[in-house]
Design a protein around this motif. Structure first.
Motif, PDB file in Angstrom:
ATOM      1  N   ASN A  82      -9.130  13.226  -4.334  1.00  0.00           N
ATOM      2  CA  ASN A  82      -9.293  11.902  -4.957  1.00  0.00           C
ATOM      3  C   ASN A  82      -8.257  11.572  -6.019  1.00  0.00           C
ATOM      4  N   CYS A  83      -7.105  12.174  -5.935  1.00  0.00           N
ATOM      5  CA  CYS A  83      -5.965  11.756  -6.753  1.00  0.00           C
ATOM      6  C   CYS A  83      -4.728  12.300  -6.074  1.00  0.00           C
ATOM      7  N   SER A  84      -3.568  11.876  -6.541  1.00  0.00           N
ATOM      8  CA  SER A  84      -2.356  12.332  -5.860  1.00  0.00           C
ATOM      9  C   SER A  84      -1.924  13.690  -6.390  1.00  0.00           C
ATOM     10  N   LEU A  85      -1.142  14.399  -5.574  1.00  0.00           N
ATOM     11  CA  LEU A  85      -0.577  15.682  -5.996  1.00  0.00           C
ATOM     12  C   LEU A  85       0.257  15.485  -7.260  1.00  0.00           C
ATOM     13  N   GLU A  86       1.008  14.373  -7.317  1.00  0.00           N
ATOM     14  CA  GLU A  86       1.838  14.103  -8.492  1.00  0.00           C
ATOM     15  C   GLU A  86       0.987  13.989  -9.753  1.00  0.00           C
ATOM     16  N   GLU A  87      -0.116  13.252  -9.653  1.00  0.00           N
ATOM     17  CA  GLU A  87      -0.987  13.088 -10.822  1.00  0.00           C
ATOM     18  C   GLU A  87      -1.503  14.433 -11.307  1.00  0.00           C
ATOM     19  N   ASP A  88      -1.914  15.302 -10.359  1.00  0.00           N
ATOM     20  CA  ASP A  88      -2.446  16.600 -10.768  1.00  0.00           C
ATOM     21  C   ASP A  88      -1.365  17.504 -11.355  1.00  0.00           C
ATOM     22  N   SER A  93       0.836  -1.211   0.000  1.00  0.00           N
ATOM     23  CA  SER A  93       0.000   0.000   0.000  1.00  0.00           C
ATOM     24  C   SER A  93       0.869   1.259   0.000  1.00  0.00           C
ATOM     25  N   PRO A  94       0.322   2.370  -0.531  1.00  0.00           N
ATOM     26  CA  PRO A  94       1.057   3.653  -0.486  1.00  0.00           C
ATOM     27  C   PRO A  94       1.480   4.014   0.935  1.00  0.00           C
ATOM     28  N   HIS A  95       0.606   3.734   1.883  1.00  0.00           N
ATOM     29  CA  HIS A  95       0.908   4.035   3.275  1.00  0.00           C
ATOM     30  C   HIS A  95       2.099   3.217   3.773  1.00  0.00           C
ATOM     31  N   HIS A  96       2.129   1.936   3.408  1.00  0.00           N
ATOM     32  CA  HIS A  96       3.249   1.088   3.809  1.00  0.00           C
ATOM     33  C   HIS A  96       4.552   1.561   3.161  1.00  0.00           C
ATOM     34  N   LEU A  97       4.478   1.929   1.898  1.00  0.00           N
ATOM     35  CA  LEU A  97       5.695   2.383   1.195  1.00  0.00           C
ATOM     36  C   LEU A  97       6.302   3.599   1.894  1.00  0.00           C
ATOM     37  N   TYR A 112       3.450   9.062  -3.952  1.00  0.00           N
ATOM     38  CA  TYR A 112       2.478   8.587  -2.975  1.00  0.00           C
ATOM     39  C   TYR A 112       1.170   8.408  -3.739  1.00  0.00           C
ATOM     40  N   ARG A 113       0.898   7.182  -4.134  1.00  0.00           N
ATOM     41  CA  ARG A 113      -0.281   6.913  -4.962  1.00  0.00           C
ATOM     42  C   ARG A 113      -1.567   7.161  -4.183  1.00  0.00           C
ATOM     43  N   TYR A 114      -2.591   7.598  -4.899  1.00  0.00           N
ATOM     44  CA  TYR A 114      -3.934   7.617  -4.322  1.00  0.00           C
ATOM     45  C   TYR A 114      -4.326   6.155  -4.088  1.00  0.00           C
ATOM     46  N   ASP A 115      -5.025   5.880  -2.971  1.00  0.00           N
ATOM     47  CA  ASP A 115      -5.198   4.462  -2.627  1.00  0.00           C
ATOM     48  C   ASP A 115      -6.635   3.954  -2.711  1.00  0.00           C
ATOM     49  N   LYS A 116      -7.520   4.761  -3.260  1.00  0.00           N
ATOM     50  CA  LYS A 116      -8.905   4.266  -3.345  1.00  0.00           C
ATOM     51  C   LYS A 116      -9.276   3.952  -4.789  1.00  0.00           C
ATOM     52  N   GLU A 117     -10.425   3.258  -4.932  1.00  0.00           N
ATOM     53  CA  GLU A 117     -10.801   2.773  -6.253  1.00  0.00           C
ATOM     54  C   GLU A 117     -11.495   3.867  -7.051  1.00  0.00           C
ATOM     55  N   PRO A 138      10.317  17.225   5.533  1.00  0.00           N
ATOM     56  CA  PRO A 138       9.900  16.032   4.774  1.00  0.00           C
ATOM     57  C   PRO A 138       8.614  15.435   5.346  1.00  0.00           C
ATOM     58  N   HIS A 139       8.511  15.481   6.671  1.00  0.00           N
ATOM     59  CA  HIS A 139       7.341  14.929   7.326  1.00  0.00           C
ATOM     60  C   HIS A 139       6.079  15.727   6.947  1.00  0.00           C
ATOM     61  N   HIS A 140       6.213  17.042   6.936  1.00  0.00           N
ATOM     62  CA  HIS A 140       5.074  17.887   6.558  1.00  0.00           C
ATOM     63  C   HIS A 140       4.689  17.652   5.094  1.00  0.00           C
ATOM     64  N   LEU A 141       5.692  17.547   4.233  1.00  0.00           N
ATOM     65  CA  LEU A 141       5.399  17.336   2.809  1.00  0.00           C
ATOM     66  C   LEU A 141       4.578  16.065   2.594  1.00  0.00           C
ATOM     67  N   ILE A 142       4.943  15.003   3.303  1.00  0.00           N
ATOM     68  CA  ILE A 142       4.166  13.764   3.199  1.00  0.00           C
ATOM     69  C   ILE A 142       2.727  13.994   3.682  1.00  0.00           C
ATOM     70  N   ALA A 143       2.599  14.715   4.791  1.00  0.00           N
ATOM     71  CA  ALA A 143       1.259  14.984   5.327  1.00  0.00           C
ATOM     72  C   ALA A 143       0.422  15.789   4.317  1.00  0.00           C
ATOM     73  N   VAL A 144       1.065  16.720   3.622  1.00  0.00           N
ATOM     74  CA  VAL A 144       0.369  17.502   2.598  1.00  0.00           C
ATOM     75  C   VAL A 144      -0.091  16.578   1.474  1.00  0.00           C
ATOM     76  N   ARG A 145       0.797  15.660   1.050  1.00  0.00           N
ATOM     77  CA  ARG A 145       0.435  14.762  -0.046  1.00  0.00           C
ATOM     78  C   ARG A 145      -0.705  13.838   0.364  1.00  0.00           C
ATOM     79  N   GLN A 146      -0.704  13.417   1.638  1.00  0.00           N
ATOM     80  CA  GLN A 146      -1.801  12.573   2.117  1.00  0.00           C
ATOM     81  C   GLN A 146      -3.101  13.381   2.155  1.00  0.00           C
TER      82      GLN A 146
END
Lengths: 296, 296
Positions: free
Chosen positions: B111-117, A95-99, A137-142, B96-104
């Motif tokens: 409903n998609c990742s920051l990277e995808e957008d 999962s993205p979270h695990h990664l 960090y992939r989106y993790d829902k369908e 780095p920790h904040h950046l991950i939290a932002v991406r989450q």
């Protein structure tokens, strides 16, 4: 477990083999409080061989275990792509979270990021591919968009036709899209172009990049099939590749080991349990079978 | 705060302006329990203009706020790089920790990742640069290797000489190295080649990629200088760019706003507080000054 009095391997198999990750974490914490020593250190000093390695990997917190597997993969100076499989598996079949947890554990253990170590130890073109896979960090829902599936199936097809598998856009699709979107894209590919994308990638050339991308697609599309193959490859031929066998069973035990078992049956018309029984022995065999849910 | 009875802006400034992020989170949670409505929704319906926008951004959990800022940046269809600054700041001037939290938070909100957008809305070469910056998880402790600093200063110098700023290796250095290592690398660069790396990047050409990389280096090397510049640019000339002013003060209030203030003084020989007083008014002015630590 004896302190200088010999070790009760059966008790270790029985206790640890039947506990899930959070229970094992509790056991490790309690052990540390009682004996003022990390449980994995005690296991290290008391156990050895494939059994010891398997028990220790099972006892680590899963993100720490996978960080260690990734680091071992990067230390391995071998040709080909086989030693890189653990990194692909962590990036594409968890999962993205695990990664993210693995990447955080990696920083804590090795004083640098997983990305930095990939870039400094792996050569082109694998390093670009692997960094591109572990970073997002992939989106993790369908959430699936069929227009995206069609257009990105076309993008993959064009890259394969032109033998330009190393272009950024291919990596961006495989690295950043959510797993459900990717599976839809792979389905579109097969519908629109007549054969599975991983087969077409392999027909692109016999190089390592083609093999690596083939494995990546397999891990994204159907991890249980990939791991059934890992188990199969670890036991066929002369001798057994215990490291791969251990990795497949330990890392999937709490994710999809029953599916891997079923897929193994489908693919090879024989049982995974019998394969383990035939190629391992002693405590190692008993431990793997315990994780496979067999009565030992 | 009134429910249909008018709003006490002074109370909002006083209460929220003096609370840190975890206190604001508690206030939001308690508000939700008491009134069965999110606090930001109530603020939305009661407040307006620059004051409302600032208070609402301040009330959001910081990762949610930054995810919204990143998304707004991606929605903005403007030429140049100015609208992309929020993404660079989140990637290069927060932990780095904040950046991950932002991406989450981004995944949860959109409903998609920051990277995808980034990949679907930004064009080349910025999208590659921005994806390469937001994706890695940097090591966050002070571990510096002077050999790496020297060799990567040389790598940057060669890329600048050859005007190949878009090559992967440049992005890998800026994107994956820890912040302390990068600062050592930038120092080496200046010692070995005579001028700061961001100046040399700008002398490479007047294109947007040069500007973007200049800002990236500035944010990595000395965020307080970057944000002093953002504040300066927001107030000079005709009219005020309130969005940028709000962003600089709100996002840095709990990180390094006192440093930004000092740097502003050094750079422009005038006070940031006076600049805010001269260019804003009313509740908006009082709120920003409260965050700046001034007695209102």
């Amino acid at each position: 477990m004896g302190v200088g009095w010999g070790t009760d391997e059966k008790a270790i198999i029985w206790v640890l083999g039947h506990r899930n990750a959070s229970q094992r974490r509790l056991i490790s914490e309690t052990y540390q409080q009682l004996y003022d020593q990390p449980l994995v250190d005690s296991l290290h000093s008391e156990l050895s061989g494939d059994f010891g390695k398997a028990v220790i990997f099972w006892t680590y917190d899963p993100p720490v275990r996978d960080a260690i597997l990734a680091n071992e993969a990067l230390q391995t100076k071998r040709k080909g792509i086989n030693h890189l499989l653990p990194i692909v598996e962590i990036a594409c079949a968890t999962s993205p979270h695990h990664l993210i947890a693995v990447r955080q554990a990696y920083c804590s253990l090795y004083n640098c990021s997983l990305e930095e170590d990939i870039l400094s130890t792996i050569s082109s073109p694998f390093r670009k591919t692997l960094v591109g896979l572990v970073s997002p960090y992939r989106y993790d829902k369908e959430v699936v968009n069929m227009d995206v599936a069609n257009s990105e199936a076309a993008l993959l097809h064009e890259a394969i036709e032109r033998k330009q598998l190393d272009q950024d856009s291919v990596l961006w699709v495989l690295g950043t899209r959510n797993i459900f979107q990717l599976r839809a894209t792979f389905q579109c590919y097969e519908q629109n172009y007549g054969s599975p994308v991983d087969e077409d990638i392999k027909s692109c050339g016999k190089g390592d990049l083609e093999s690596l991308l083939g494995v990546i697609v397999r891990c994204l599309d159907c991890p249980e099939r990939h791991f059934a193959e890992v188990v199969r490859n670890s036991i066929i031929g002369l001798g057994t590749d215990e490291d791969s066998l251990t990795r497949a069973i330990i890392t999937r035990a709490e994710i999809d080991l029953m599916k891997v078992r079923g897929e193994y049956n489908n693919m090879y018309n024989s049982s995974l349990d019998s394969a383990v029984i035939g190629d391992t022995s002693g405590d190692y065999k008993d431990f793997l079978l315990t994780l496979l849910g067999a009565k030992v």
